[in-house]
Design an enzyme around this catalytic site. Structure first.
Site, PDB file in Angstrom:
ATOM      1  N   ASN A 128       0.826  -1.204   0.000  1.00  0.00           N
ATOM      2  CA  ASN A 128       0.000   0.000   0.000  1.00  0.00           C
ATOM      3  C   ASN A 128       0.855   1.247   0.000  1.00  0.00           C
ATOM      4  O   ASN A 128       2.007   1.230   0.413  1.00  0.00           O
ATOM      5  CB  ASN A 128      -0.998   0.029   1.158  1.00  0.00           C
ATOM      6  CG  ASN A 128      -0.387   0.220   2.516  1.00  0.00           C
ATOM      7  OD1 ASN A 128      -0.018  -0.742   3.170  1.00  0.00           O
ATOM      8  ND2 ASN A 128      -0.278   1.459   2.945  1.00  0.00           N
ATOM      9  N   CYS A 129       0.261   2.297  -0.537  1.00  0.00           N
ATOM     10  CA  CYS A 129       0.858   3.624  -0.467  1.00  0.00           C
ATOM     11  C   CYS A 129      -0.045   4.440   0.453  1.00  0.00           C
ATOM     12  O   CYS A 129      -0.808   3.876   1.233  1.00  0.00           O
ATOM     13  CB  CYS A 129       1.001   4.228  -1.857  1.00  0.00           C
ATOM     14  SG  CYS A 129      -0.566   4.496  -2.712  1.00  0.00           S
ATOM     15  N   MET A 130      -0.041   5.728   0.332  1.00  0.00           N
ATOM     16  CA  MET A 130      -0.837   6.581   1.222  1.00  0.00           C
ATOM     17  C   MET A 130      -2.342   6.389   1.055  1.00  0.00           C
ATOM     18  O   MET A 130      -3.090   6.560   2.007  1.00  0.00           O
ATOM     19  CB  MET A 130      -0.496   8.058   0.986  1.00  0.00           C
ATOM     20  CG  MET A 130       0.891   8.429   1.436  1.00  0.00           C
ATOM     21  SD  MET A 130       1.141   8.250   3.210  1.00  0.00           S
ATOM     22  CE  MET A 130       0.069   9.528   3.826  1.00  0.00           C
ATOM     23  N   THR A 131      -2.784   6.038  -0.147  1.00  0.00           N
ATOM     24  CA  THR A 131      -4.220   5.969  -0.389  1.00  0.00           C
ATOM     25  C   THR A 131      -4.699   4.671  -1.028  1.00  0.00           C
ATOM     26  O   THR A 131      -5.890   4.418  -1.078  1.00  0.00           O
ATOM     27  CB  THR A 131      -4.669   7.127  -1.308  1.00  0.00           C
ATOM     28  OG1 THR A 131      -3.977   7.027  -2.560  1.00  0.00           O
ATOM     29  CG2 THR A 131      -4.412   8.477  -0.668  1.00  0.00           C
ATOM     30  N   ARG A 132      -3.777   3.851  -1.535  1.00  0.00           N
ATOM     31  CA  ARG A 132      -4.175   2.693  -2.347  1.00  0.00           C
ATOM     32  C   ARG A 132      -3.646   1.371  -1.803  1.00  0.00           C
ATOM     33  O   ARG A 132      -2.493   1.268  -1.397  1.00  0.00           O
ATOM     34  CB  ARG A 132      -3.662   2.847  -3.784  1.00  0.00           C
ATOM     35  CG  ARG A 132      -4.247   4.041  -4.472  1.00  0.00           C
ATOM     36  CD  ARG A 132      -3.620   4.253  -5.820  1.00  0.00           C
ATOM     37  NE  ARG A 132      -4.148   5.472  -6.420  1.00  0.00           N
ATOM     38  CZ  ARG A 132      -4.248   5.680  -7.707  1.00  0.00           C
ATOM     39  NH1 ARG A 132      -3.846   4.765  -8.567  1.00  0.00           N
ATOM     40  NH2 ARG A 132      -4.755   6.805  -8.156  1.00  0.00           N
TER      41      ARG A 132
END
Length: 95
Positions: free
Chosen positions: A25-29
């Site tokens: 994951n990244c910040m939103t996904r």
């Protein structure tokens, strides 16, 4: 739906845990690398609770949950599939 239920639903809609190669994951996904992308039900994922959108990019299926929520859902997905969550540089594959 709680985060564990959202994660179980997502795993089902991408073709089951056997179809998931990696979880990140990244910040939103929530970023999933899959064996067979033809098993993915994009429309149902888009309409699923908590999902703000879904795209296939950078060789991954990316489900947008937003900041805060994405970490919780991704952690639950990783528990289901038995794979460690990749973060930082490990989460981004070279194209």
């Amino acid at each position: 739906m709680n985060n564990a239920e959202i994660a179980r639903n997502l795993v089902e809609l991408v073709g089951g845990k056997e179809n998931i190669l990696s979880v990140a994951n990244c910040m939103t996904r929530c970023r999933l690398e899959l064996k067979d992308y033809s098993k993915v039900d994009m429309e149902r994922i888009k309409k699923s609770e908590g999902a703000l959108g879904v795209v296939k990019a950078e060789g991954q299926l990316q489900v947008i949950y937003g900041p805060g929520k994405v970490n919780k859902v991704t952690t639950e997905v990783s528990k289901i599939v038995g794979k460690q969550v990749l973060v930082g540089d490990d989460a981004v594959k070279d194209s």
